[in-house]
Design an enzyme around this catalytic site. Structure first.
Site, PDB file in Angstrom:
ATOM      1  N   SER A 111      54.302  -8.070  16.478  1.00  0.00           N
ATOM      2  CA  SER A 111      52.881  -7.600  15.755  1.00  0.00           C
ATOM      3  C   SER A 111      52.473  -6.205  16.345  1.00  0.00           C
ATOM      4  O   SER A 111      52.495  -5.824  17.054  1.00  0.00           O
ATOM      5  CB  SER A 111      51.534  -8.612  16.282  1.00  0.00           C
TER       6      SER A 111
ATOM      7  N   GLY B  11      52.286  -2.816   1.684  1.00  0.00           N
ATOM      8  CA  GLY B  11      51.641  -3.945   2.591  1.00  0.00           C
ATOM      9  C   GLY B  11      51.142  -3.081   3.783  1.00  0.00           C
ATOM     10  O   GLY B  11      50.170  -3.640   4.230  1.00  0.00           O
TER      11      GLY B  11
ATOM     12  N   THR C  98      46.605 -15.016  13.763  1.00  0.00           N
ATOM     13  CA  THR C  98      47.591 -14.878  12.669  1.00  0.00           C
ATOM     14  C   THR C  98      48.330 -16.271  12.487  1.00  0.00           C
ATOM     15  O   THR C  98      48.013 -17.088  13.395  1.00  0.00           O
ATOM     16  CB  THR C  98      48.593 -13.662  12.788  1.00  0.00           C
TER      17      THR C  98
ATOM     18  N   ALA D  13      51.715 -18.821  -3.511  1.00  0.00           N
ATOM     19  CA  ALA D  13      50.370 -19.667  -3.309  1.00  0.00           C
ATOM     20  C   ALA D  13      50.127 -20.175  -1.829  1.00  0.00           C
ATOM     21  O   ALA D  13      49.556 -21.081  -1.703  1.00  0.00           O
ATOM     22  CB  ALA D  13      50.415 -20.837  -4.224  1.00  0.00           C
ATOM     23  N   GLY D  14      50.824 -19.364  -0.979  1.00  0.00           N
ATOM     24  CA  GLY D  14      50.505 -19.555   0.444  1.00  0.00           C
ATOM     25  C   GLY D  14      49.450 -19.032   1.078  1.00  0.00           C
ATOM     26  O   GLY D  14      48.429 -18.774   0.356  1.00  0.00           O
ATOM     27  N   GLY D  15      49.489 -18.631   2.536  1.00  0.00           N
ATOM     28  CA  GLY D  15      48.235 -18.457   2.882  1.00  0.00           C
ATOM     29  C   GLY D  15      47.707 -17.022   2.454  1.00  0.00           C
ATOM     30  O   GLY D  15      46.619 -16.836   2.399  1.00  0.00           O
TER      31      GLY D  15
ATOM     32  N   LYS E 272      45.610 -19.685  11.164  1.00  0.00           N
ATOM     33  CA  LYS E 272      44.485 -19.208  10.455  1.00  0.00           C
ATOM     34  C   LYS E 272      43.786 -20.282   9.802  1.00  0.00           C
ATOM     35  O   LYS E 272      42.370 -20.146   9.742  1.00  0.00           O
ATOM     36  CB  LYS E 272      44.818 -18.127   9.343  1.00  0.00           C
TER      37      LYS E 272
ATOM     38  N   ASP F 259      41.103 -10.482   5.662  1.00  0.00           N
ATOM     39  CA  ASP F 259      42.502 -10.163   4.746  1.00  0.00           C
ATOM     40  C   ASP F 259      42.056  -9.984   3.232  1.00  0.00           C
ATOM     41  O   ASP F 259      42.690  -9.089   2.476  1.00  0.00           O
ATOM     42  CB  ASP F 259      43.323 -11.649   4.753  1.00  0.00           C
TER      43      ASP F 259
HETATM   44  P1  ATR Z   1      51.993 -16.955   3.737  1.00  0.00           P
HETATM   45  O1  ATR Z   1      50.881 -17.825   4.670  1.00  0.00           O
HETATM   46  O2  ATR Z   1      52.708 -15.603   4.502  1.00  0.00           O
HETATM   47  O3  ATR Z   1      51.633 -16.737   2.662  1.00  0.00           O
HETATM   48  P2  ATR Z   1      53.379 -19.456   3.265  1.00  0.00           P
HETATM   49  O4  ATR Z   1      52.180 -19.999   3.363  1.00  0.00           O
HETATM   50  O5  ATR Z   1      54.814 -20.032   3.983  1.00  0.00           O
HETATM   51  O6  ATR Z   1      53.379 -18.130   3.875  1.00  0.00           O
HETATM   52  O7  ATR Z   1      53.815 -18.932   1.726  1.00  0.00           O
HETATM   53  C1  ATR Z   1      54.952 -18.492   1.233  1.00  0.00           C
HETATM   54  C2  ATR Z   1      55.031 -18.161  -0.384  1.00  0.00           C
HETATM   55  O8  ATR Z   1      56.306 -17.634  -0.460  1.00  0.00           O
HETATM   56  C3  ATR Z   1      54.747 -19.430  -0.885  1.00  0.00           C
HETATM   57  O9  ATR Z   1      54.168 -19.234  -2.215  1.00  0.00           O
HETATM   58  C4  ATR Z   1      56.352 -19.887  -1.153  1.00  0.00           C
HETATM   59  O10 ATR Z   1      56.574 -20.674  -2.223  1.00  0.00           O
HETATM   60  P3  ATR Z   1      56.652 -22.405  -2.267  1.00  0.00           P
HETATM   61  O11 ATR Z   1      55.014 -22.640  -2.285  1.00  0.00           O
HETATM   62  O12 ATR Z   1      57.183 -22.798  -3.550  1.00  0.00           O
HETATM   63  O13 ATR Z   1      57.149 -22.581  -1.055  1.00  0.00           O
HETATM   64  C5  ATR Z   1      56.845 -18.468  -1.403  1.00  0.00           C
HETATM   65  N1  ATR Z   1      58.447 -18.338  -1.454  1.00  0.00           N
HETATM   66  C6  ATR Z   1      58.815 -18.513  -0.084  1.00  0.00           C
HETATM   67  N2  ATR Z   1      60.288 -18.422  -0.475  1.00  0.00           N
HETATM   68  C7  ATR Z   1      60.604 -18.287  -1.899  1.00  0.00           C
HETATM   69  C8  ATR Z   1      61.590 -17.911  -2.563  1.00  0.00           C
HETATM   70  N3  ATR Z   1      62.882 -17.968  -2.095  1.00  0.00           N
HETATM   71  N4  ATR Z   1      61.365 -17.867  -4.015  1.00  0.00           N
HETATM   72  C9  ATR Z   1      60.249 -18.142  -4.357  1.00  0.00           C
HETATM   73  N5  ATR Z   1      59.062 -18.154  -3.513  1.00  0.00           N
HETATM   74  C10 ATR Z   1      59.141 -18.127  -2.244  1.00  0.00           C
END
Ligand code: ATR
Length: 279
Positions: A23, A242, A70, A134-136, A74, A110
């Site tokens: 980090s 970023g 982090t 659609a993740g964090g 979170k 964030d």
């Molecule tokens: P963060 O908190 O950093 O957003 P996360 O919650 O693990 O991490 O989310 C990762 C995102 O990257 C998700 O939207 C994931 O898609 P899925 O919901 O289908 O898992 C996306 N992601 C990770 N690897 C991927 C890939 N190879 N192709 C497309 N989307 C990917």
């Protein structure tokens, strides 16, 4: 600028997460304390999922002034705090904790890392914005854009997650296909992890779908220039990196921890020096 001497009066801050050694948050905050001449110090603590509640007890017991939170904590830290700022409550995630005499309040900065760079460049109300993932990280991006009056569409590999997030913030959703039509969007924000770690050198969508008028916003800060950023530059798009998001969320975090305006220039210099070292 006088380097800080750590003393009995130094206020301690921490970043907690797992993994944490990579980090840049402690270095960025410590350079900001130096620039603002504040007797603060930030260190990193590796905290496993199982140890989170003990760590929260430790924040109170050790009078830690401020915490940066982090992955993977979170969301799970929320019910362990005494109060949540309304925005953190709506997003459902905390990246900042302030300790006021033993009472812990959770905040989310964030979303400011998303909104501030965009507002410098455009009017968000009525804009069409695609959020990839659609993740964090997507939670904060979708909240930030939707509350500014933008028309948001979430694209995710797993449709059910896109749908859930869209329902929460009155956004649209689509499945992330190999070559989605992006032509109607003013901004494309990548919140997927495609481009970092094992997926370094890859992009969630091909550069050929970008249009010159679009803003391409990458939320990954290491590497500094992901494949998505390279593709955007090649198509003549405007780019938000970023690193700019990282700086803005950290500046807002500094202000919550210290009550002082963040010295953005010093924070940016630290990030620039680090990028030179790592590229
Ligand atoms: P963060 O908190 O950093 O957003 P996360 O919650 O693990 O991490 O989310 C990762 C995102 O990257 C998700 O939207 C994931 O898609 P899925 O919901 O289908 O898992 C996306 N992601 C990770 N690897 C991927 C890939 N190879 N192709 C497309 N989307 C990917």
């Amino acid at each position: 600028m006088t380097p800080r001497a750590i003393s009995g009066n130094t206020l301690l801050c921490l970043i907690i997460g797992d993994p944490i050694a990579h980090s840049l948050t402690p270095a960025m905050h410590n350079s900001a304390y130096d620039a603002a001449n504040l007797n603060y110090c930030m260190a990193a603590a590796k905290v496993s999922r199982d140890d989170l509640s003990k760590a929260v007890g430790g924040i109170r017991a050790l009078s830690i002034r401020g915490v940066a939170v982090t992955m993977p904590h979170k969301v799970s830290i929320c019910p362990m705090l005494d109060a949540l700022d309304p925005v953190a409550k709506t997003i459902g995630a905390v990246n900042t904790v302030v300790n006021a005499e033993g009472s812990l309040t959770g905040y989310n900065t964030d979303w400011l890392g998303i909104i501030r760079p965009l507002e410098k460049r455009m009017t968000l109300s009525g804009a069409h914005i695609a959020v990839l993932g659609a993740g964090g990280a997507a939670q904060a991006a979708v909240y930030a854009c939707a509350q500014s009056g933008a028309n948001v569409t979430i694209f995710n590999r797993t449709s059910s997650k896109a749908q859930l997030l869209a329902n929460r913030h009155t956004a649209h959703w689509e499945e992330l296909t190999a070559s989605p039509d992006m032509s109607r969007f003013d901004v494309i924000i990548n919140t997927t992890s495609v481009g970092m770690g094992d997926l370094k050198g890859r992009s969630p969508i091909p550069g050929a779908v970008f249009k010159e008028h679009q803003i391409i916003f990458e939320t990954i800060y290491s590497p500094r220039e992901t494949q998505l950023v390279k593709d955007g530059l090649l198509q003549g798009c405007s780019i938000i990196t970023g690193e700019e998001m990282f700086l803005e969320q950290g500046a807002a975090q500094f202000e919550l921890h210290t009550g002082r305006q963040a010295p953005r220039l010093a924070m940016k210099s630290l990030l620039d020096a680090n990028a030179v070292k790592t590229t």
